[in-house]
Write a protein that holds these residues in place. Structure first.
Motif, PDB file in Angstrom:
ATOM      1  N   ALA A   1      71.254 -21.256  17.686  1.00 17.22           N
ATOM      2  CA  ALA A   1      71.751 -21.494  19.039  1.00 17.22           C
ATOM      3  C   ALA A   1      73.274 -21.545  18.986  1.00 17.22           C
ATOM      4  O   ALA A   1      73.847 -22.134  18.068  1.00 17.22           O
ATOM      5  N   GLY A   2      73.921 -20.899  19.935  1.00 16.15           N
ATOM      6  CA  GLY A   2      75.388 -20.885  19.960  1.00 16.15           C
ATOM      7  C   GLY A   2      75.981 -19.613  19.361  1.00 16.15           C
ATOM      8  O   GLY A   2      77.172 -19.349  19.491  1.00 16.15           O
ATOM      9  N   ASP A   3      75.134 -18.810  18.684  1.00 15.28           N
ATOM     10  CA  ASP A   3      75.651 -17.587  18.050  1.00 15.28           C
ATOM     11  C   ASP A   3      75.579 -16.390  19.007  1.00 15.28           C
ATOM     12  O   ASP A   3      74.966 -16.472  20.075  1.00 15.28           O
TER      13      ASP A   3
ATOM     14  N   TYR B   1      74.210  -6.645  22.620  1.00 18.66           N
ATOM     15  CA  TYR B   1      74.443  -8.006  22.149  1.00 18.66           C
ATOM     16  C   TYR B   1      73.448  -8.983  22.756  1.00 18.66           C
ATOM     17  O   TYR B   1      72.842  -8.715  23.798  1.00 18.66           O
ATOM     18  N   VAL B   2      73.268 -10.079  22.056  1.00 14.51           N
ATOM     19  CA  VAL B   2      72.375 -11.139  22.523  1.00 14.51           C
ATOM     20  C   VAL B   2      73.115 -12.455  22.427  1.00 14.51           C
ATOM     21  O   VAL B   2      73.615 -12.806  21.350  1.00 14.51           O
ATOM     22  N   ARG B   3      73.198 -13.165  23.545  1.00 16.23           N
ATOM     23  CA  ARG B   3      73.773 -14.515  23.505  1.00 16.23           C
ATOM     24  C   ARG B   3      72.657 -15.492  23.163  1.00 16.23           C
ATOM     25  O   ARG B   3      71.590 -15.459  23.782  1.00 16.23           O
ATOM     26  N   CYS B   4      72.897 -16.356  22.162  1.00 17.39           N
ATOM     27  CA  CYS B   4      71.904 -17.365  21.814  1.00 17.39           C
ATOM     28  C   CYS B   4      72.365 -18.676  22.453  1.00 17.39           C
ATOM     29  O   CYS B   4      73.300 -19.320  21.960  1.00 17.39           O
ATOM     30  N   ASN B   5      71.732 -19.013  23.585  1.00 22.50           N
ATOM     31  CA  ASN B   5      72.177 -20.187  24.346  1.00 22.50           C
ATOM     32  C   ASN B   5      71.810 -21.480  23.630  1.00 22.50           C
ATOM     33  O   ASN B   5      70.886 -21.523  22.814  1.00 22.50           O
TER      34      ASN B   5
ATOM     35  N   ASN C   1      78.585 -17.216  20.910  1.00 20.58           N
ATOM     36  CA  ASN C   1      78.213 -17.354  22.319  1.00 20.58           C
ATOM     37  C   ASN C   1      79.367 -17.898  23.146  1.00 20.58           C
ATOM     38  O   ASN C   1      79.347 -17.857  24.377  1.00 20.58           O
ATOM     39  N   ASN C   2      80.385 -18.410  22.456  1.00 18.86           N
ATOM     40  CA  ASN C   2      81.595 -18.849  23.174  1.00 18.86           C
ATOM     41  C   ASN C   2      82.383 -17.685  23.745  1.00 18.86           C
ATOM     42  O   ASN C   2      83.242 -17.879  24.593  1.00 18.86           O
ATOM     43  N   TYR C   3      82.137 -16.489  23.234  1.00 25.67           N
ATOM     44  CA  TYR C   3      82.947 -15.354  23.688  1.00 25.67           C
ATOM     45  C   TYR C   3      82.712 -15.111  25.170  1.00 25.67           C
ATOM     46  O   TYR C   3      81.576 -15.150  25.652  1.00 25.67           O
ATOM     47  N   SER C   4      83.800 -14.836  25.873  1.00 23.77           N
ATOM     48  CA  SER C   4      83.682 -14.488  27.287  1.00 23.77           C
ATOM     49  C   SER C   4      83.186 -13.051  27.379  1.00 23.77           C
ATOM     50  O   SER C   4      83.208 -12.300  26.399  1.00 23.77           O
ATOM     51  N   ARG C   5      82.775 -12.676  28.562  1.00 22.71           N
ATOM     52  CA  ARG C   5      82.350 -11.299  28.792  1.00 22.71           C
ATOM     53  C   ARG C   5      83.454 -10.314  28.375  1.00 22.71           C
ATOM     54  O   ARG C   5      83.222  -9.292  27.755  1.00 22.71           O
TER      55      ARG C   5
END
Ligand code: ASP
Length: 584
Positions: free
Chosen positions: A384-386, A351-355, A325-329
């Motif tokens: 969370a975070g993945d 893709y799914v961001r896991c906040n 989830n750290n990856y930028s767009r």
């Protein structure tokens, strides 16, 4: 005598003795009143010193006239070095030279003979003999020798006998194309170079050799892929009176021995996984299990909404990228571009961001709500975070694409640690493999592999489901060995050829000798072959096999040093009864 010692040998205990050394000039530092020369051979570097006060004038001149890579012999005294070099085993001493002979001069080498050379790949291949003088290449070759010695000692200690099999044999289909050799004495006839000694090692079992191995060159005329060599080396092995379990245990023993002996790593026992499980969990029959990111199949939790792409797909499958989830767009877009490259071939990626707060943000929010995405996270093991990356489409292709992405991400994240070793047996391979091009089944391993007991009947009704007594040994995501229990019954072998589309005549012409042999008391047998080049590279913490081969071919299959392949002259062609019919 050219030398009393080598250049890696002298220590402070030798101070005061007179020695003779030979080697190559690695480096010259000329201060006018003093000249230092680093003398190199396979064993190391020793510093030589010439100085105005102690060295006769013409010898000073000889020293100043030396060039890099000159071959010299010196005699002199071992003295204590004023400024010691703790990085060099010989760094406490130097040689005060009393006599020098230039044994050979050298042109200036086209690249520096140093660990970090300025020479590019092509140049180093062209002058491979100079490249071999560099310690990284040299030590790789010494390392390879160490591995092969350990293999020979181990197998020999277990009663295996190394037997040589011929290189000039008959062309047989074994997956790849053969290299052929025209026979001068037999007009219009050809030998082929072996793709492996497969049939010969089976015949050695019929011959009662019981346990055979050979460190042997094999030749395959395949379309070249990066880091494939048209000639490569196998540790080829076969045993009589064995079941799959015996073969696995024996060669797990060998591999453990190598890991211990060469890398100092102890591994109790190797995990095993069926082919089907490997494909399901990693999309790959040679999974790298040093890291997670296992596949989560999402058909059930993704095919109930209006998203057509998923609904029409045979398989929807994802992986959870740790901390993704750290990856930028922009970084995610880059991943999408990466999977869309023709070499990977995906049409896109969801893709799914896991906040961190437990919510989800996906590229398909239009179709899926938080509850759906939570189910995806559960199926892929995402926290969370993945970041969950999802591909879909034809099952086999999608698995291959996601597997490629998994490996790429692991590479980027530094999860493929070269000093960590994760061996794995993959067992129960399918006997057959569907070939799109010819639209028929081929033997997945080779036609001599026996099906699992009782599965011969399935051949007619559900050929793709037949499992074989075939296994691969995987190390860090590379197939390092593969083998099978063989058919040892003539009837079954001829049925297999029949099934694989050989006419009885073809089967007889190509493999009659083997089926004949099976009529004279062939024992049950099986074996394995390891790819030595790859094995050595991985044990050496690298993945490029070229670096562990003394004289490798380049990516186009050429030896650029000797310039081969090359045309032959007309007389030679005539002798071979050949005529060229070149298209261009
Ligand atoms: N001959 C096989 C190969 O080269 C190995 C084996 O079945 O032993 O892959």
């Amino acid at each position: 005598m050219y030398r009393t010692h080598n250049n890696g040998q002298l220590r402070s205990g030798d101070i005061g003795t007179t020695v003779t050394l030979s080697g190559w000039v690695q480096k010259i530092r000329d201060k006018g009143f003093m000249v230092w020369v680093d003398l190199r051979d396979r064993y190391g570097i020793t510093q030589l010193i010439f100085d105005e006060e102690r060295t006769p004038k013409e010898m000073m001149e000889t020293a100043s006239g030396l060039g890099r890579e000159f071959v010299i012999q010196v005699r002199g005294e071992v003295i204590e070095r004023e400024s010691k070099n703790p990085n060099l085993p010989t760094g406490d001493v130097e040689i005060l030279v009393r006599e020098i002979t230039v044994l050979n001069s050298s042109l200036t080498p086209p690249f520096t003979i140093e660990d970090d050379t300025d020479g590019g790949e092509d140049l180093r291949m062209k002058y491979r003999y100079l490249d071999i003088r560099r310690s990284p290449v040299r030590s790789n070759l010494v390392f390879r020798h160490k591995v092969t010695m350990a293999v020979r000692n181990y197998l020999s200690g277990k009663d295996f006998v190394e037997v040589e099999t011929p290189y000039l044999i008959k062309s047989t289909p074994e997956g790849a194309r053969d290299f052929v050799v025209p026979s001068r004495m037999n007009e219009g006839q050809f030998y082929a170079l072996p793709q492996s000694p497969q049939t010969f090692k089976q015949l050695l079992m019929v011959g009662g050799m019981d346990k055979y191995f050979q460190i042997v060159k094999c030749f395959r005329d395949e379309d070249l892929r990066a880091d494939r060599q048209p000639e490569f080396t196998q540790i080829d092995c076969e045993m009589a009176f064995v079941e799959q379990e015996d073969v696995l245990n024996t060669f797990e023993g060998l591999t453990k021995h190598l890991l211990k002996e060469i890398n100092g790593v102890t591994i109790d026992s190797f995990p095993r996984m069926t082919y089907d499980e490997a494909m399901r969990r990693y999309g790959n029959d040679k999974p790298d299990i040093r890291f997670g990111m296992e596949f989560g199949e999402l058909n059930e939790v993704a095919q109930h909404k209006d998203f057509k792409v998923f609904n029409s797909a045979e398989l929807v499958v994802g992986i959870a990228v740790p901390n993704g989830n750290n990856y930028s767009r922009k970084e995610i877009d880059k991943l999408i571009d990466w999977v869309k490259r023709p070499q990977v071939g995906a049409l896109g990626m969801v893709y799914v961001r896991c906040n961190d707060d437990g919510t989800y943000k996906s590229s398909v929010d239009k179709f899926y709500d938080q509850e759906d995405l939570a189910a995806w996270a559960e199926a892929t093991g995402a926290n969370a975070g993945d970041l969950i990356c999802v591909l879909s489409g034809d099952a086999a292709k999608t698995r291959a694409q996601l597997s490629a992405l998994r490996m790429e991400l692991a590479e980027q994240m530094g999860l493929r640690k070269p000093d960590e070793f994760a061996p794995l047996w993959v067992v129960d391979f399918p006997l057959l493999e569907w070939d799109e091009e010819t639209e028929r089944y081929h033997a997945m391993h080779h036609p001599f592999t026996s099906p699992k007991p009782g599965q011969m009947e399935l051949l007619k009704s559900d050929p793709g489901a037949v499992k074989a007594n075939a296994y691969d040994l995987v190390l860090n995501g590379n197939e390092i060995g593969g083998g099978s229990i063989r058919i040892h019954d003539k009837e079954i072998q001829s049925k297999m050829f029949d099934y694989l589309g050989f006419t009885p005549e073809e089967a007889k012409a190509q493999f009659g000798f083997l089926m004949d042999a099976f009529q004279y008391g062939a024992p049950p047998h099986g074996g394995i072959a390891f790819g030595l080049d790859r094995l050595v590279a991985i044990l050496g913490g690298q993945e490029t096999i070229r670096d562990f081969i003394a004289f490798p071919k380049n990516n186009a299959g050429r030896d650029v040093m000797i310039d081969a392949p090359a045309p032959i002259d007309h007389e030679q062609l005539d002798e071979l009864h050949l005529q060229l019919n070149l298209k261009s």
